[in-house]
Design a protein around this motif. Structure first.
Motif, PDB file in Angstrom:
ATOM      1  N   GLY A 101       0.806  -1.216   0.000  1.00  0.00           N
ATOM      2  CA  GLY A 101       0.000   0.000   0.000  1.00  0.00           C
ATOM      3  C   GLY A 101       0.836   1.262   0.000  1.00  0.00           C
ATOM      4  O   GLY A 101       0.525   2.226  -0.702  1.00  0.00           O
ATOM      5  N   TYR A 102       1.926   1.261   0.755  1.00  0.00           N
ATOM      6  CA  TYR A 102       2.742   2.470   0.834  1.00  0.00           C
ATOM      7  C   TYR A 102       3.464   2.755  -0.477  1.00  0.00           C
ATOM      8  O   TYR A 102       3.815   3.902  -0.769  1.00  0.00           O
ATOM      9  CB  TYR A 102       3.734   2.378   1.987  1.00  0.00           C
ATOM     10  N   ALA A 103       3.695   1.706  -1.265  1.00  0.00           N
ATOM     11  CA  ALA A 103       4.298   1.934  -2.580  1.00  0.00           C
ATOM     12  C   ALA A 103       3.379   2.767  -3.455  1.00  0.00           C
ATOM     13  O   ALA A 103       3.819   3.559  -4.288  1.00  0.00           O
ATOM     14  CB  ALA A 103       4.586   0.595  -3.261  1.00  0.00           C
ATOM     15  N   VAL A 104       2.073   2.612  -3.259  1.00  0.00           N
ATOM     16  CA  VAL A 104       1.091   3.385  -4.012  1.00  0.00           C
ATOM     17  C   VAL A 104       0.918   4.772  -3.406  1.00  0.00           C
ATOM     18  O   VAL A 104       0.974   5.794  -4.099  1.00  0.00           O
ATOM     19  CB  VAL A 104      -0.275   2.656  -4.039  1.00  0.00           C
ATOM     20  N   MET A 105       0.724   4.816  -2.087  1.00  0.00           N
ATOM     21  CA  MET A 105       0.416   6.087  -1.437  1.00  0.00           C
ATOM     22  C   MET A 105       1.590   7.055  -1.473  1.00  0.00           C
ATOM     23  O   MET A 105       1.406   8.267  -1.413  1.00  0.00           O
ATOM     24  CB  MET A 105       0.007   5.832   0.019  1.00  0.00           C
ATOM     25  N   GLY A 106       2.809   6.546  -1.591  1.00  0.00           N
ATOM     26  CA  GLY A 106       3.959   7.420  -1.615  1.00  0.00           C
ATOM     27  C   GLY A 106       4.241   8.041  -2.965  1.00  0.00           C
ATOM     28  O   GLY A 106       5.043   8.963  -3.085  1.00  0.00           O
ATOM     29  N   GLY A 109       3.974  11.977  -3.892  1.00  0.00           N
ATOM     30  CA  GLY A 109       3.516  12.692  -2.708  1.00  0.00           C
ATOM     31  C   GLY A 109       2.009  12.624  -2.557  1.00  0.00           C
ATOM     32  O   GLY A 109       1.410  13.410  -1.817  1.00  0.00           O
ATOM     33  N   PHE A 110       1.373  11.662  -3.233  1.00  0.00           N
ATOM     34  CA  PHE A 110      -0.089  11.535  -3.236  1.00  0.00           C
ATOM     35  C   PHE A 110      -0.633  11.362  -1.819  1.00  0.00           C
ATOM     36  O   PHE A 110      -1.525  12.087  -1.383  1.00  0.00           O
ATOM     37  CB  PHE A 110      -0.494  10.358  -4.117  1.00  0.00           C
ATOM     38  N   GLY A 111      -0.064  10.389  -1.088  1.00  0.00           N
ATOM     39  CA  GLY A 111      -0.582  10.111   0.245  1.00  0.00           C
ATOM     40  C   GLY A 111      -0.422  11.275   1.197  1.00  0.00           C
ATOM     41  O   GLY A 111      -1.331  11.606   1.956  1.00  0.00           O
ATOM     42  N   GLU A 112       0.736  11.918   1.157  1.00  0.00           N
ATOM     43  CA  GLU A 112       0.986  13.052   2.053  1.00  0.00           C
ATOM     44  C   GLU A 112       0.032  14.204   1.766  1.00  0.00           C
ATOM     45  O   GLU A 112      -0.515  14.823   2.689  1.00  0.00           O
ATOM     46  CB  GLU A 112       2.433  13.522   1.912  1.00  0.00           C
ATOM     47  N   MET A 113      -0.182  14.495   0.487  1.00  0.00           N
ATOM     48  CA  MET A 113      -1.086  15.583   0.146  1.00  0.00           C
ATOM     49  C   MET A 113      -2.517  15.272   0.581  1.00  0.00           C
ATOM     50  O   MET A 113      -3.220  16.124   1.141  1.00  0.00           O
ATOM     51  CB  MET A 113      -1.061  15.866  -1.353  1.00  0.00           C
ATOM     52  N   VAL A 114      -2.950  14.037   0.345  1.00  0.00           N
ATOM     53  CA  VAL A 114      -4.305  13.658   0.740  1.00  0.00           C
ATOM     54  C   VAL A 114      -4.481  13.774   2.240  1.00  0.00           C
ATOM     55  O   VAL A 114      -5.481  14.316   2.733  1.00  0.00           O
ATOM     56  CB  VAL A 114      -4.628  12.231   0.261  1.00  0.00           C
ATOM     57  N   ARG A 115      -3.510  13.264   3.007  1.00  0.00           N
ATOM     58  CA  ARG A 115      -3.615  13.347   4.467  1.00  0.00           C
ATOM     59  C   ARG A 115      -3.662  14.792   4.949  1.00  0.00           C
ATOM     60  O   ARG A 115      -4.429  15.136   5.853  1.00  0.00           O
ATOM     61  CB  ARG A 115      -2.439  12.604   5.117  1.00  0.00           C
ATOM     62  N   ASN A 116      -2.841  15.648   4.352  1.00  0.00           N
ATOM     63  CA  ASN A 116      -2.855  17.062   4.754  1.00  0.00           C
ATOM     64  C   ASN A 116      -4.213  17.698   4.506  1.00  0.00           C
ATOM     65  O   ASN A 116      -4.731  18.450   5.344  1.00  0.00           O
ATOM     66  CB  ASN A 116      -1.773  17.829   4.001  1.00  0.00           C
ATOM     67  N   ARG A 117      -4.791  17.404   3.360  1.00  0.00           N
ATOM     68  CA  ARG A 117      -6.099  17.973   3.050  1.00  0.00           C
ATOM     69  C   ARG A 117      -7.189  17.382   3.941  1.00  0.00           C
ATOM     70  O   ARG A 117      -8.119  18.079   4.345  1.00  0.00           O
ATOM     71  CB  ARG A 117      -6.449  17.753   1.578  1.00  0.00           C
ATOM     72  N   MET A 118      -7.071  16.104   4.258  1.00  0.00           N
ATOM     73  CA  MET A 118      -8.042  15.475   5.151  1.00  0.00           C
ATOM     74  C   MET A 118      -7.984  16.093   6.541  1.00  0.00           C
ATOM     75  O   MET A 118      -9.023  16.336   7.178  1.00  0.00           O
ATOM     76  CB  MET A 118      -7.794  13.962   5.216  1.00  0.00           C
ATOM     77  N   MET A 140     -13.362   0.196   1.182  1.00  0.00           N
ATOM     78  CA  MET A 140     -12.465   0.045   2.325  1.00  0.00           C
ATOM     79  C   MET A 140     -11.771   1.370   2.617  1.00  0.00           C
ATOM     80  O   MET A 140     -11.279   2.036   1.714  1.00  0.00           O
ATOM     81  CB  MET A 140     -11.414  -1.030   2.060  1.00  0.00           C
ATOM     82  N   PHE A 141     -11.715   1.736   3.905  1.00  0.00           N
ATOM     83  CA  PHE A 141     -11.007   2.936   4.318  1.00  0.00           C
ATOM     84  C   PHE A 141      -9.499   2.658   4.327  1.00  0.00           C
ATOM     85  O   PHE A 141      -9.042   1.758   5.034  1.00  0.00           O
ATOM     86  CB  PHE A 141     -11.445   3.378   5.715  1.00  0.00           C
ATOM     87  N   VAL A 142      -8.753   3.424   3.566  1.00  0.00           N
ATOM     88  CA  VAL A 142      -7.295   3.298   3.573  1.00  0.00           C
ATOM     89  C   VAL A 142      -6.641   4.462   4.319  1.00  0.00           C
ATOM     90  O   VAL A 142      -5.453   4.422   4.594  1.00  0.00           O
ATOM     91  CB  VAL A 142      -6.727   3.200   2.139  1.00  0.00           C
ATOM     92  N   GLU A 143      -7.411   5.463   4.640  1.00  0.00           N
ATOM     93  CA  GLU A 143      -6.958   6.588   5.471  1.00  0.00           C
ATOM     94  C   GLU A 143      -8.193   7.142   6.168  1.00  0.00           C
ATOM     95  O   GLU A 143      -9.260   7.265   5.553  1.00  0.00           O
ATOM     96  CB  GLU A 143      -6.292   7.658   4.620  1.00  0.00           C
ATOM     97  N   LEU A 144      -8.060   7.457   7.450  1.00  0.00           N
ATOM     98  CA  LEU A 144      -9.221   7.917   8.216  1.00  0.00           C
ATOM     99  C   LEU A 144      -8.761   8.922   9.254  1.00  0.00           C
ATOM    100  O   LEU A 144      -7.827   8.668  10.010  1.00  0.00           O
ATOM    101  CB  LEU A 144      -9.898   6.727   8.907  1.00  0.00           C
ATOM    102  N   LEU A 234     -11.824  10.694  -6.464  1.00  0.00           N
ATOM    103  CA  LEU A 234     -10.483  11.182  -6.797  1.00  0.00           C
ATOM    104  C   LEU A 234      -9.851  10.168  -7.740  1.00  0.00           C
ATOM    105  O   LEU A 234     -10.192   8.993  -7.699  1.00  0.00           O
ATOM    106  CB  LEU A 234      -9.603  11.302  -5.552  1.00  0.00           C
ATOM    107  N   HIS A 235      -8.917  10.640  -8.570  1.00  0.00           N
ATOM    108  CA  HIS A 235      -8.212   9.727  -9.452  1.00  0.00           C
ATOM    109  C   HIS A 235      -6.718   9.794  -9.168  1.00  0.00           C
ATOM    110  O   HIS A 235      -6.164  10.879  -8.997  1.00  0.00           O
ATOM    111  CB  HIS A 235      -8.461  10.076 -10.923  1.00  0.00           C
ATOM    112  N   ASP A 236      -6.102   8.619  -9.107  1.00  0.00           N
ATOM    113  CA  ASP A 236      -4.649   8.576  -8.965  1.00  0.00           C
ATOM    114  C   ASP A 236      -4.026   9.275 -10.164  1.00  0.00           C
ATOM    115  O   ASP A 236      -4.338   8.949 -11.309  1.00  0.00           O
ATOM    116  CB  ASP A 236      -4.191   7.113  -8.917  1.00  0.00           C
ATOM    117  N   PRO A 237      -3.165  10.278  -9.934  1.00  0.00           N
ATOM    118  CA  PRO A 237      -2.606  11.046 -11.052  1.00  0.00           C
ATOM    119  C   PRO A 237      -1.776  10.209 -12.024  1.00  0.00           C
ATOM    120  O   PRO A 237      -1.565  10.620 -13.156  1.00  0.00           O
ATOM    121  CB  PRO A 237      -1.718  12.090 -10.360  1.00  0.00           C
ATOM    122  N   PHE A 238      -1.296   9.036 -11.581  1.00  0.00           N
ATOM    123  CA  PHE A 238      -0.443   8.212 -12.425  1.00  0.00           C
ATOM    124  C   PHE A 238      -1.212   7.095 -13.116  1.00  0.00           C
ATOM    125  O   PHE A 238      -1.126   6.921 -14.327  1.00  0.00           O
ATOM    126  CB  PHE A 238       0.694   7.625 -11.582  1.00  0.00           C
TER     127      PHE A 238
END
Length: 282
Positions: A101-106, A109-118, A140-144, A234-238
């Protein structure tokens, strides 16, 4: 003419010529690897609330024979994705699964940006902000992120909620392409049985029509009594993979009007900013 010594002559490759791996991955006619699919079904059988599961429980959840389950959990344990817990005689998901999962979220900077906005959205009040992905016919919740006073319904990262009744699920269905949506609707019909034609299909279609008009999904007491939520895709930019970003909570604190007035603009702003990661908008 001098002949090339046999030991210096270029060696011929045996077997069939190597195919382009990218083209091969897109070939829908390639054989389906059942053993790989069974192994993945073992990992998917674990839910957020499960500490450990035994082979019989895994067999019940996957529909696989217990002997097959025993072979698969042995392989997954050797690979590090499961850990055997001798004190229980059962298996637990290893933290090695997180590396996938972290290979995708990283990425980007996708995961970091999403968490900041959340976190920014959650500061507005008693709410739960969730990033979700589709897991079969659930989300499924992957970030909450939630405020301590928010009605969380005992939800955590890894929890699953139903697709048809929830704001995240409706946002996903709206964003899916026609072929995927049609397939999912057929599977939902099988899942819900008579309730599908009598109520759930009508409610879901009405929710998708509303999203087409208003630009966001909603679920006001339809998934859980006294729980309101709105969501957007949301769509994964890649890869273009679909995620959903949603805000929900106790209906006494979060009326439909308040959700739309205070939280919806931030959801749209988050989608626009995340879209810029890939050089485009969504």
């Amino acid at each position: 003419m001098t002949e090339t010594p046999p030991e210096q002559a270029p060696k011929r490759r045996r077997g069939r010529p190597r195919q382009d791996i990218g083209a091969a991955a897109l070939n829908q006619d390639r054989p389906f690897v059942s053993s790989l699919a069974r192994g993945m079904s073992i990992l998917r059988a674990f839910q957020a609330e499960d500490r450990v599961l035994g082979t019989q429980a895994l067999a019940d959840r996957t529909g696989l024979h217990k002997t097959t389950v025993s072979r698969l959990v042995g392989t997954l344990t050797q690979l590090g994705y499961l850990r055997y817990m001798p004190e229980y005689g059962k298996y637990a998901v290893s933290n090695q699964v997180l590396t996938l999962g972290y290979a995708v979220m990283g990425r980007f900077g996708f995961g970091e940006m999403v968490r900041n906005r959340m976190e920014d959205i959650a500061q507005q009040g008693e709410c739960v902000v969730a990033l979700s992905v589709r897991d079969r016919l659930d989300m499924m919740f992957v970030e909450l992120i939630r405020q301590p006073t928010a009605n969380s319904l005992s939800l955590n990262v890894g929890s699953r909620i139903p697709m048809a009744e929830s704001a995240p699920g409706r946002a996903f269905l709206f964003a899916a392409d026609d072929a995927e949506r049609e397939k999912l609707m057929e599977e939902l019909a099988d899942l819900h049985g008579n309730d599908w034609e009598n109520t759930k299909k009508v409610e879901l279609q009405s929710a998708l029509d509303r999203m087409r008009r208003q630009g966001h999904s909603d679920s006001f007491g339809e998934w859980q009594d006294e729980h309101n939520a709105i969501g957007i895709p949301l769509h994964d930019p890649f890869t273009g993979d679909i995620y959903t970003l949603s805000v929900g909570g106790n209906a006494h604190n979060l009326s439909p009007e308040r959700l739309r007035r205070e939280y919806l603009p931030k959801l749209f702003s988050a989608a626009q900013e995340i879209g810029s990661l890939g050089g485009g908008s969504f």
